[in-house]
Design a protein around this motif. Structure first.
Motif, short mmCIF file in Angstrom:
data_model
loop_
_atom_site.label_atom_id
_atom_site.label_comp_id
_atom_site.label_asym_id
_atom_site.label_seq_id
_atom_site.Cartn_x
_atom_site.Cartn_y
_atom_site.Cartn_z
N THR A 92 -46.15 -46.02 20.49
CA THR A 92 -47.09 -46.45 19.46
C THR A 92 -47.13 -45.37 18.39
N PHE A 93 -46.83 -45.73 17.14
CA PHE A 93 -46.72 -44.78 16.04
C PHE A 93 -47.78 -45.03 14.98
N SER A 94 -48.11 -43.96 14.24
CA SER A 94 -48.92 -44.07 13.03
C SER A 94 -48.31 -43.15 11.98
N GLU A 95 -48.08 -43.67 10.78
CA GLU A 95 -47.44 -42.88 9.73
C GLU A 95 -48.42 -41.87 9.14
N LEU A 96 -47.94 -40.65 8.93
CA LEU A 96 -48.73 -39.62 8.26
C LEU A 96 -48.60 -39.84 6.75
N LYS A 97 -49.57 -40.52 6.18
CA LYS A 97 -49.43 -40.96 4.79
C LYS A 97 -49.89 -39.91 3.79
N ARG A 98 -50.61 -38.91 4.27
CA ARG A 98 -51.12 -37.88 3.37
C ARG A 98 -50.43 -36.55 3.64
N LYS A 99 -50.55 -35.64 2.69
CA LYS A 99 -49.96 -34.31 2.84
C LYS A 99 -50.68 -33.51 3.90
N ALA A 100 -51.96 -33.82 4.13
CA ALA A 100 -52.76 -33.13 5.15
C ALA A 100 -53.77 -34.10 5.70
N TYR A 116 -53.00 -31.50 10.76
CA TYR A 116 -51.80 -30.95 10.14
C TYR A 116 -52.00 -30.73 8.64
N GLN A 117 -51.13 -29.89 8.09
CA GLN A 117 -51.02 -29.72 6.65
C GLN A 117 -49.57 -29.43 6.31
N MET A 118 -48.96 -30.28 5.50
CA MET A 118 -47.58 -30.07 5.05
C MET A 118 -47.60 -29.14 3.84
N SER A 119 -46.58 -28.30 3.75
CA SER A 119 -46.53 -27.39 2.61
C SER A 119 -45.74 -27.97 1.45
N GLU A 165 -31.42 -34.86 12.89
CA GLU A 165 -30.95 -33.48 13.05
C GLU A 165 -31.38 -32.55 11.93
N THR A 166 -31.74 -33.10 10.76
CA THR A 166 -32.11 -32.25 9.63
C THR A 166 -33.41 -32.75 9.00
N ALA A 167 -34.09 -31.83 8.33
CA ALA A 167 -35.34 -32.17 7.63
C ALA A 167 -35.50 -31.21 6.46
N GLN A 168 -36.43 -31.55 5.57
CA GLN A 168 -36.74 -30.71 4.40
C GLN A 168 -38.20 -30.30 4.35
N THR A 169 -39.07 -30.99 5.08
CA THR A 169 -40.51 -30.76 4.98
C THR A 169 -40.97 -29.64 5.92
N LYS A 170 -41.64 -28.65 5.35
CA LYS A 170 -42.26 -27.59 6.15
C LYS A 170 -43.75 -27.88 6.31
N PHE A 171 -44.34 -27.29 7.33
CA PHE A 171 -45.76 -27.48 7.62
C PHE A 171 -46.48 -26.14 7.51
N ASP A 172 -47.61 -26.14 6.78
CA ASP A 172 -48.46 -24.95 6.76
C ASP A 172 -49.11 -24.74 8.12
N MET A 173 -49.46 -25.86 8.77
CA MET A 173 -50.03 -25.80 10.11
C MET A 173 -49.94 -27.15 10.78
N SER A 211 -49.17 -24.29 15.67
CA SER A 211 -48.32 -23.36 14.93
C SER A 211 -49.10 -22.06 14.72
N LYS A 212 -48.39 -20.93 14.86
CA LYS A 212 -49.04 -19.64 14.62
C LYS A 212 -49.16 -19.35 13.13
N HIS A 213 -48.25 -19.91 12.33
CA HIS A 213 -48.23 -19.69 10.89
C HIS A 213 -47.39 -20.82 10.29
N SER A 214 -47.14 -20.77 9.01
CA SER A 214 -46.31 -21.79 8.39
C SER A 214 -44.94 -21.83 9.07
#
Length: 241
Positions: A92-100, A116-119, A165-173, A211-214
């Protein structure tokens, strides 16, 4: 970091069957591992492990895997869930529609919570929170409870759960937890290029994978794998020789 024991993971290297890696893991992190989805070559992994990790001075304290998740209410306002297959298991999935933000997804007895918070959310990347509570496998079945934050293969939600296998999005937390019915839970964080991230995340004693940091690299997935051994069906009878 789950059971607090050494884990030896051995696989026949067969990229056609998505068998792409093996490793030697300890309560303190990976001793050595290898991932290869492009060649047919095998590799012998050697590492020195502590024979009795429970006697080590750095042995981690016991974790109550459901403590945090059962102490909070479901995060509000997420009814737009959908189903998707991860290696034939229907999540069962739910899309993360916001940056945080924060999300809750439930399946069976399991509710998964994510904060979460995406950077740098990439416009052409979609992430979802997923939950699975059920039997995995065809002939021999195992009962899993899984909470996962993962990147979908494309912006088409039908691809969520397919190998990435690859991604571009980093997470602040990020902070991931679940209402697990077991004390046998195994955390995993994978960065772009299918790389492990030792030292970049922690598991709190209340069961949060955090996550300990970004994140130093873009995130493919952060997952908690719970095993309910007592709910495994009987092993199918093997034919007598």
């Amino acid at each position: 970091m789950g059971m607090g024991v050494n884990l030896l993971s051995a696989n026949t290297h067969n990229i056609i069957m998505a068998m792409t890696g093996s490793g030697l893991f300890t309560p303190e992190g990976p001793a050595i591992y290898h991932y290869d989805s492009r060649t047919k070559e095998g590799r012998l992994l050697l590492a020195e492990l502590i024979a009795r990790p429970r006697l080590s001075l750095t042995y981690p304290p016991a974790i109550n895997w459901s403590l945090h998740a059962t102490s909070i209410n479901k995060f509000p306002g997420q009814n737009d869930t959908f189903s998707g297959a991860v290696r034939k298991d229907i999540f069962t999935f739910s899309e993360l529609k916001r940056k945080a933000g924060n999300y809750t997804v439930c399946q069976g007895d399991l509710c998964c919570h994510l904060d979460y918070q995406m950077s740098n959310k990439s416009k052409d990347e979609v992430y979802v929170l997923g939950a699975f509570d059920g039997l995995h496998g065809s002939t021999i079945k195992y009962h899993w409870q899984i909470c996962t934050l993962l990147k979908c293969k494309s912006t088409d939600l039908d691809t969520c759960g397919q190998p990435v296998e690859t991604a571009q999005t980093k997470f602040d937390m990020f902070s991931l937890s679940g209402t697990f019915s077991t004390s046998y839970v195994f955390p995993e964080v994978l960065y772009s290029g299918v790389q492990l991230a030792p030292g970049e995340f922690e598991v709190l004693r209340d069961g949060r994978l955090r996550s300990k940091h970004s994140t130093s690299k873009p995130l493919i997935t952060a997952t908690l794998f719970g095993r309910r051994y007592e709910k495994d069906p009987p092993h199918p009878l093997r034919p007598s020789p």
